[in-house]
Design a protein around this motif. Structure first.
Motif, PDB file in Angstrom:
ATOM      1  N   LYS A  99       0.845  -1.190   0.000  1.00 56.83           N
ATOM      2  CA  LYS A  99       0.000   0.000   0.000  1.00 56.83           C
ATOM      3  C   LYS A  99       0.883   1.244   0.000  1.00 56.83           C
ATOM      4  CE  LYS A  99      -0.770  -0.144   5.041  1.00 56.83           C
ATOM      5  NZ  LYS A  99      -1.795  -0.252   6.092  1.00 56.83           N
ATOM      6  N   SER A 100       0.412   2.287  -0.665  1.00 51.43           N
ATOM      7  CA  SER A 100       1.238   3.461  -0.941  1.00 51.43           C
ATOM      8  C   SER A 100       1.700   4.181   0.322  1.00 51.43           C
ATOM      9  CB  SER A 100       0.472   4.438  -1.842  1.00 51.43           C
ATOM     10  OG  SER A 100      -0.752   4.823  -1.234  1.00 51.43           O
ATOM     11  N   GLN A 101       0.927   4.089   1.416  1.00 55.99           N
ATOM     12  CA  GLN A 101       1.307   4.789   2.638  1.00 55.99           C
ATOM     13  C   GLN A 101       2.642   4.313   3.195  1.00 55.99           C
ATOM     14  OE1 GLN A 101      -1.619   3.422   1.871  1.00 55.99           O
ATOM     15  NE2 GLN A 101      -3.336   4.294   3.040  1.00 55.99           N
ATOM     16  N   ASP A 121      -2.423   2.485  -4.448  1.00 56.46           N
ATOM     17  CA  ASP A 121      -3.392   3.212  -3.632  1.00 56.46           C
ATOM     18  C   ASP A 121      -4.674   2.404  -3.610  1.00 56.46           C
ATOM     19  OD1 ASP A 121      -5.150   4.925  -2.412  1.00 56.46           O
ATOM     20  OD2 ASP A 121      -4.561   6.689  -3.562  1.00 56.46           O
TER      21      ASP A 121
END
Length: 246
Positions: A99-101, A121
């Protein structure tokens, strides 16, 4: 309540947290100039956690089946941070879809970027799949094992969550075998909390699904194999009854 195991769990979690920046800084000079250094640093941390879990909390990690060493897709059950470390340590050239975070996480994010992990995302399904495919194609020149979690996130042992279409799209596009992976790691290292249960955490590399299967048939086969094997591993723990039916 096992007070001794609680104390061991807290000490283990504390040292594992401290060792992340320590190992990250030790390998940083090499990792900054070489992807190989970034892989080595992450492998060193994975091995440290697996090794320290064995003697600090009496949690042994076992890899079953035959981890692939060629270019392929790896579709894994995800229950815990532990199964990430075990899968990474078992594969020679793992590249995770993340996940992009996580790109902005201290040390982890910087190392993941250097290793060209694929960031998506999850809140933008169509755009996320298109970007994922583009990033995967961009990395095709380097053979490795592309690891994806077909349910999209961690799931507690015994819970039922749908398998998403992204894995099937990658399977179609890559035209490579897909290795399903089952686990029971969430029994011993849960998604939340500090308590770690003693026992044997397992990741099981199942026989590969050959390329060429239709999308719906592939998803049904993948889900059936992973869930059946994960249920079996859950039953082996001796506490499967605490988690309900899978």
């Amino acid at each position: 309540m096992n007070i001794v195991q609680w104390i061991r769990s807290i000490l283990f979690s504390a040292q594992a947290t401290v060792m992340l920046p320590v190992i990250g800084l030790l390998y940083a000079p090499w990792a900054m100039v070489s992807k190989r250094g970034a892989y080595a640093g992450c492998r060193a941390y994975a091995r440290w956690v697996i090794w320290s879990a064995g003697w600090m909390i009496n949690l042994r990690c076992e890899v079953r089946g035959t981890p692939p060493d060629m270019g392929c897709l790896v579709a894994a059950k995800h229950q815990s941070f532990l199964d990430i470390l075990m899968i990474y340590n078992a594969l020679p050239a793992a590249k995770f879809i993340m996940k992009s975070q996580l790109r902005y996480s201290p040390f982890l994010g910087q190392y993941a970027v250097k290793m060209q992990m694929v960031f998506v995302d999850r809140g933008k399904r169509g755009a996320a799949i298109n970007k994922m495919l583009a990033d995967v194609r961009a990395g095709d020149r380097e053979p490795g094992q592309l690891v994806i979690y077909p349910q999209g996130t961690r799931s507690a042992p015994g819970t039922v969550m749908p398998y998403k279409v992204g894995t099937a799209i990658l399977y179609e596009q890559l035209k490579q075998p897909c290795y399903p992976v089952a686990t029971n790691a969430g029994v011993f290292w849960p998604r939340r909390g500090l308590y770690r249960r003693a026992g044997v955490a397992v990741v099981d590399f199942l026989p590969p699904i050959s390329p060429g299967m239709g999308r719906d048939a592939f998803v049904a086969t993948l889900e059936k194999q992973i869930e059946a094997a994960s249920t079996k591993l859950l039953e082996e723990t001796g506490v499967g009854h605490l988690y309900g039916p899978n």
